[in-house]
Design a protein around this motif. Structure first.
Motif, PDB file in Angstrom:
ATOM      1  N   THR A   2       3.131  94.701-118.921  1.00  0.00           N
ATOM      2  CA  THR A   2       2.385  95.514-117.972  1.00  0.00           C
ATOM      3  C   THR A   2       3.235  96.666-117.458  1.00  0.00           C
ATOM      4  O   THR A   2       2.739  97.760-117.260  1.00  0.00           O
ATOM      5  CB  THR A   2       1.910  94.644-116.792  1.00  0.00           C
ATOM      6  OG1 THR A   2       1.222  93.524-117.307  1.00  0.00           O
ATOM      7  CG2 THR A   2       1.011  95.431-115.883  1.00  0.00           C
ATOM      8  N   ARG A   3       4.504  96.433-117.236  1.00  0.00           N
ATOM      9  CA  ARG A   3       5.384  97.485-116.728  1.00  0.00           C
ATOM     10  C   ARG A   3       5.533  98.636-117.713  1.00  0.00           C
ATOM     11  O   ARG A   3       5.656  99.777-117.313  1.00  0.00           O
ATOM     12  CB  ARG A   3       6.756  96.900-116.411  1.00  0.00           C
ATOM     13  CG  ARG A   3       6.775  96.085-115.150  1.00  0.00           C
ATOM     14  CD  ARG A   3       8.040  96.469-114.388  1.00  0.00           C
ATOM     15  NE  ARG A   3       8.116  95.777-113.140  1.00  0.00           N
ATOM     16  CZ  ARG A   3       7.855  96.351-111.984  1.00  0.00           C
ATOM     17  NH1 ARG A   3       7.503  97.605-111.939  1.00  0.00           N
ATOM     18  NH2 ARG A   3       7.947  95.679-110.873  1.00  0.00           N
ATOM     19  N   LEU A   8       2.529 105.104-119.034  1.00  0.00           N
ATOM     20  CA  LEU A   8       1.564 105.705-119.954  1.00  0.00           C
ATOM     21  C   LEU A   8       0.213 105.884-119.269  1.00  0.00           C
ATOM     22  O   LEU A   8      -0.426 106.937-119.395  1.00  0.00           O
ATOM     23  CB  LEU A   8       1.409 104.832-121.201  1.00  0.00           C
ATOM     24  CG  LEU A   8       0.389 105.317-122.226  1.00  0.00           C
ATOM     25  CD1 LEU A   8       0.817 106.666-122.794  1.00  0.00           C
ATOM     26  CD2 LEU A   8       0.217 104.293-123.317  1.00  0.00           C
ATOM     27  N   ALA A   9      -0.212 104.893-118.529  1.00  0.00           N
ATOM     28  CA  ALA A   9      -1.492 104.977-117.816  1.00  0.00           C
ATOM     29  C   ALA A   9      -1.453 106.092-116.777  1.00  0.00           C
ATOM     30  O   ALA A   9      -2.438 106.816-116.600  1.00  0.00           O
ATOM     31  CB  ALA A   9      -1.815 103.645-117.156  1.00  0.00           C
ATOM     32  N   LYS A  14      -3.118 111.469-115.065  1.00  0.00           N
ATOM     33  CA  LYS A  14      -2.774 112.826-114.634  1.00  0.00           C
ATOM     34  C   LYS A  14      -3.350 113.868-115.582  1.00  0.00           C
ATOM     35  O   LYS A  14      -3.812 114.926-115.148  1.00  0.00           O
ATOM     36  CB  LYS A  14      -1.261 112.978-114.533  1.00  0.00           C
ATOM     37  CG  LYS A  14      -0.671 112.286-113.331  1.00  0.00           C
ATOM     38  CD  LYS A  14       0.832 112.468-113.277  1.00  0.00           C
ATOM     39  CE  LYS A  14       1.435 111.723-112.099  1.00  0.00           C
ATOM     40  NZ  LYS A  14       2.902 111.873-112.055  1.00  0.00           N
ATOM     41  N   GLY A  15      -3.344 113.573-116.868  1.00  0.00           N
ATOM     42  CA  GLY A  15      -3.931 114.497-117.838  1.00  0.00           C
ATOM     43  C   GLY A  15      -5.427 114.653-117.648  1.00  0.00           C
ATOM     44  O   GLY A  15      -5.955 115.763-117.699  1.00  0.00           O
TER      45      GLY A  15
END
Length: 80
Positions: A2-3, A8-9, A14-15
């Motif tokens: 999860t870390r 990436l998430a 943000k994108g």
């Protein structure tokens, strides 16, 4: 596991947020330009008539009537 997915998430979020903001500001400036320039609306009628139709419908819903008719009248007069 999860870390490693968390950064990436965040970048994906943000994108997507940046793309949304660009879209909103782009739509605002396009509306502002169409609202202030009859010549620009004529250009839009030739290149993107569906966008101009959305503009006319949105201002008619807001209670401003007659813009479409004035545009068409001026464009017909300029052809003659």
């Amino acid at each position: 596991m999860t870390r490693t997915m968390e950064p990436l998430a965040r970048r994906i979020f943000k994108g997507i947020l940046a793309a949304e903001l660009v879209g909103v500001f782009g739509a605002y400036f396009l509306f502002k330009k169409m609202n202030s320039s009859q010549d620009f609306r004529q250009t839009m009628s030739k290149t993107f008539p569906f966008i101009l139709e959305v503009y006319y419908k949105s201002i008619e819903q807001s209670g401003m009537y007659g813009v479409r008719e004035r545009d068409q009248e001026k464009w017909l007069d300029s052809k003659n």
